[in-house]
Design a protein around this motif. Structure first.
Motif, PDB file in Angstrom:
ATOM      1  N   VAL A 290     -14.041 -15.409 -16.201  1.00 33.49           N
ATOM      2  CA  VAL A 290     -13.659 -15.773 -14.594  1.00 33.49           C
ATOM      3  C   VAL A 290     -14.808 -14.898 -13.854  1.00 33.49           C
ATOM      4  O   VAL A 290     -15.313 -13.868 -14.063  1.00 33.49           O
ATOM      5  CB  VAL A 290     -12.488 -14.757 -14.246  1.00 33.49           C
ATOM      6  CG1 VAL A 290     -12.205 -14.913 -12.678  1.00 33.49           C
ATOM      7  CG2 VAL A 290     -11.188 -15.574 -14.822  1.00 33.49           C
TER       8      VAL A 290
ATOM      9  N   ASN B 213     -16.268 -21.328 -22.914  1.00 33.41           N
ATOM     10  CA  ASN B 213     -15.548 -22.523 -23.175  1.00 33.41           C
ATOM     11  C   ASN B 213     -14.613 -22.870 -21.978  1.00 33.41           C
ATOM     12  O   ASN B 213     -14.497 -24.122 -21.605  1.00 33.41           O
ATOM     13  CB  ASN B 213     -14.539 -22.588 -24.332  1.00 33.41           C
ATOM     14  CG  ASN B 213     -15.576 -22.958 -25.302  1.00 33.41           C
ATOM     15  OD1 ASN B 213     -16.879 -23.321 -25.418  1.00 33.41           O
ATOM     16  ND2 ASN B 213     -15.135 -22.648 -26.547  1.00 33.41           N
ATOM     17  N   GLU B 214     -13.978 -21.842 -21.247  1.00 36.02           N
ATOM     18  CA  GLU B 214     -13.173 -22.033 -20.274  1.00 36.02           C
ATOM     19  C   GLU B 214     -13.553 -21.226 -19.219  1.00 36.02           C
ATOM     20  O   GLU B 214     -13.834 -19.857 -19.166  1.00 36.02           O
ATOM     21  CB  GLU B 214     -11.587 -21.545 -20.683  1.00 36.02           C
ATOM     22  CG  GLU B 214     -10.642 -21.953 -19.680  1.00 36.02           C
ATOM     23  CD  GLU B 214     -10.271 -23.529 -19.918  1.00 36.02           C
ATOM     24  OE1 GLU B 214     -10.448 -23.978 -20.987  1.00 36.02           O
ATOM     25  OE2 GLU B 214      -9.826 -23.901 -18.881  1.00 36.02           O
ATOM     26  N   LEU B 215     -13.966 -21.750 -17.923  1.00 35.69           N
ATOM     27  CA  LEU B 215     -14.455 -20.886 -16.901  1.00 35.69           C
ATOM     28  C   LEU B 215     -13.731 -21.165 -15.538  1.00 35.69           C
ATOM     29  O   LEU B 215     -13.435 -22.498 -15.235  1.00 35.69           O
ATOM     30  CB  LEU B 215     -16.103 -21.568 -16.577  1.00 35.69           C
ATOM     31  CG  LEU B 215     -17.135 -21.078 -17.442  1.00 35.69           C
ATOM     32  CD1 LEU B 215     -18.417 -21.957 -16.960  1.00 35.69           C
ATOM     33  CD2 LEU B 215     -17.554 -19.457 -16.921  1.00 35.69           C
ATOM     34  N   LEU B 216     -13.603 -20.145 -14.966  1.00 36.77           N
ATOM     35  CA  LEU B 216     -12.671 -20.161 -13.457  1.00 36.77           C
ATOM     36  C   LEU B 216     -13.412 -19.457 -12.467  1.00 36.77           C
ATOM     37  O   LEU B 216     -14.163 -18.513 -12.793  1.00 36.77           O
ATOM     38  CB  LEU B 216     -11.465 -19.371 -13.692  1.00 36.77           C
ATOM     39  CG  LEU B 216     -10.499 -20.178 -14.738  1.00 36.77           C
ATOM     40  CD1 LEU B 216      -9.609 -18.984 -14.706  1.00 36.77           C
ATOM     41  CD2 LEU B 216      -9.950 -21.367 -14.120  1.00 36.77           C
TER      42      LEU B 216
ATOM     43  N   THR C 159     -11.982 -16.901 -22.478  1.00 32.94           N
ATOM     44  CA  THR C 159     -12.004 -17.280 -21.023  1.00 32.94           C
ATOM     45  C   THR C 159     -12.920 -16.542 -20.006  1.00 32.94           C
ATOM     46  O   THR C 159     -12.831 -15.098 -19.996  1.00 32.94           O
ATOM     47  CB  THR C 159     -10.606 -17.362 -20.382  1.00 32.94           C
ATOM     48  OG1 THR C 159      -9.833 -18.378 -21.130  1.00 32.94           O
ATOM     49  CG2 THR C 159     -10.260 -17.963 -19.074  1.00 32.94           C
TER      50      THR C 159
ATOM     51  N   ALA D 295      -3.463 -13.745 -17.850  1.00 35.75           N
ATOM     52  CA  ALA D 295      -3.319 -13.739 -19.424  1.00 35.75           C
ATOM     53  C   ALA D 295      -1.916 -12.915 -19.731  1.00 35.75           C
ATOM     54  O   ALA D 295      -1.437 -13.298 -20.935  1.00 35.75           O
ATOM     55  CB  ALA D 295      -4.638 -13.043 -19.942  1.00 35.75           C
TER      56      ALA D 295
ATOM     57  N   LEU E 140      -7.612 -11.661 -14.101  1.00 35.51           N
ATOM     58  CA  LEU E 140      -7.360 -12.098 -15.676  1.00 35.51           C
ATOM     59  C   LEU E 140      -6.497 -11.502 -16.386  1.00 35.51           C
ATOM     60  O   LEU E 140      -5.711 -12.235 -17.024  1.00 35.51           O
ATOM     61  CB  LEU E 140      -8.901 -11.845 -16.168  1.00 35.51           C
ATOM     62  CG  LEU E 140      -9.203 -12.764 -17.248  1.00 35.51           C
ATOM     63  CD1 LEU E 140      -8.867 -14.461 -17.346  1.00 35.51           C
ATOM     64  CD2 LEU E 140     -10.781 -12.665 -17.695  1.00 35.51           C
TER      65      LEU E 140
ATOM     66  N   MET F  95      -3.740 -18.033 -22.301  1.00 36.50           N
ATOM     67  CA  MET F  95      -5.084 -18.336 -21.877  1.00 36.50           C
ATOM     68  C   MET F  95      -5.892 -18.052 -23.211  1.00 36.50           C
ATOM     69  O   MET F  95      -5.732 -17.380 -24.019  1.00 36.50           O
ATOM     70  CB  MET F  95      -5.720 -17.615 -20.838  1.00 36.50           C
ATOM     71  CG  MET F  95      -4.792 -17.773 -19.556  1.00 36.50           C
ATOM     72  SD  MET F  95      -5.752 -16.750 -18.295  1.00 36.50           S
ATOM     73  CE  MET F  95      -6.623 -17.811 -17.488  1.00 36.50           C
ATOM     74  N   PRO F  96      -6.954 -19.191 -23.226  1.00 33.12           N
ATOM     75  CA  PRO F  96      -7.875 -19.207 -24.406  1.00 33.12           C
ATOM     76  C   PRO F  96      -8.653 -18.020 -24.782  1.00 33.12           C
ATOM     77  O   PRO F  96      -9.187 -17.466 -23.639  1.00 33.12           O
ATOM     78  CB  PRO F  96      -8.441 -20.574 -24.415  1.00 33.12           C
ATOM     79  CG  PRO F  96      -8.360 -21.001 -23.152  1.00 33.12           C
ATOM     80  CD  PRO F  96      -7.112 -20.332 -22.471  1.00 33.12           C
ATOM     81  N   ASP F  97      -8.835 -17.700 -26.033  1.00 34.85           N
ATOM     82  CA  ASP F  97      -9.737 -16.522 -26.248  1.00 34.85           C
ATOM     83  C   ASP F  97     -11.165 -16.963 -25.564  1.00 34.85           C
ATOM     84  O   ASP F  97     -11.601 -18.072 -25.627  1.00 34.85           O
ATOM     85  CB  ASP F  97     -10.049 -16.618 -27.700  1.00 34.85           C
ATOM     86  CG  ASP F  97     -10.794 -15.206 -28.288  1.00 34.85           C
ATOM     87  OD1 ASP F  97     -10.761 -14.467 -27.428  1.00 34.85           O
ATOM     88  OD2 ASP F  97     -11.223 -15.375 -29.548  1.00 34.85           O
TER      89      ASP F  97
END
Ligand code: BTN
Length: 261
Positions: free
Chosen positions: A47, A17-20, A45, A36, A32, A41-43
């Motif tokens: 990278v 859901n969250e991408l870096l 995530t 973190a 990370l 940071m959201p569960d």
């Protein structure tokens, strides 16, 4: 890496859901872990980096991470668990990797505790790291490296000493692959297994892993530092530790050395 392509293909509930993205980073795991530790940071995530200057393998080895060829990915997970339960996440990642290779029609094999092999050569590895506060786990970082588009020549150049033990998905399939496609499939598979873990717990993941691994009843030789364990695998316990019966009938417990606290 075409990030828009990748984002379009991700369809899980938590993971991705969250991408870096980075072109170059020291290590996706390290990044990370540090982020973190400081921020909430959201569960789930994720990278991804196109290259790593100090990629980390297990047992303090280096993970050679050339640019534009492979997949270097770390996933942040925040389940409510105790430290002893954390080993299951290496197994969870192995299951997700094996399913992903299956989707490419490639017969991969899990080598306990965290390698994925094709034809006896390493194609992927998992490095799980944890942060613990007092009694519970604050978060887990599951780092995965997958050799996707390296040719045999390239492998010989960048890792000459281990080239005979290394392969890539493109070597096995005889064509270049879209890394975005592989990454999205893997992320979606990790999401599936993570939801399964949250719903049914670690024994469920372990039994799927044991089945996919297929090592019970086989002869294994495991080098753990100075010590070698050799014998017939009798069982795996709920933490993923192996019980090996040696030729003198002695039962030995072998602990996965890849979990860094
Ligand atoms: C191993 O088999 O030794 C584990 C290798 C894990 C490598 C990955 S690449 C992405 C993530 N970031 C790291 O620094 N290491 C893991």
């Amino acid at each position: 890496m075409k990030t828009i392509e990748l984002k379009k293909k991700i369809n899980g509930q938590i993971v991705g859901n969250e991408l870096l993205f980075f072109n170059e980073i020291e290590s996706t795991n390290r990044y990370l872990y540090q982020k973190a530790s400081k921020n909430d940071m959201p569960d789930g995530t994720v990278v991804i980096s196109d290259s790593q200057s100090a990629g980390r393998g297990r047992l303090k080895r280096t993970w050679i991470s050339p640019k534009g060829k492979n997949l270097y990915i770390s996933v942040l997970l925040k389940p409510n668990i105790i430290p002893n339960d954390a080993t299951i996440f290496t197994f969870l990642a192995s299951c997700a990797l094996k399913d992903t290779f299956d989707e490419y029609g490639v017969n991969s094999k899990i080598k306990w505790p965290n390698d994925i092999l094709i034809d006896g050569k390493k194609v992927a590895g998992v490095l799980t790291e944890l942060k613990i506060n007092s009694v519970s786990v604050e978060f887990i970082i599951v780092g995965i490296g997958v050799n996707i588009n390296m040719t045999n020549n390239f492998i010989m150049c960048v890792m000459p000493d281990i080239s005979h033990k290394v392969t890539s998905l493109s070597i096995e399939l005889g064509k270049e692959l879209m890394r975005e496609e592989f990454a999205a499939t893997l992320i979606n598979n990790i999401d599936d297994y993570y939801l399964r873990f949250l719903k049914y717990g670690k024994s469920n993941i372990l039994s799927v892993w044991v089945e996919k691994w297929g090592g019970i009843g086989t002869e294994l030789e495991i080098l753990d530092g100075e010590k070698t364990y050799k014998g017939l695998v009798e069982s795996v316990d709920e933490n993923g530790f192996l019980y090996i019966r040696d030729k003198d009938g002695k039962l030995e417990k072998v602990i996965a050395g890849d979990i860094a606290f």
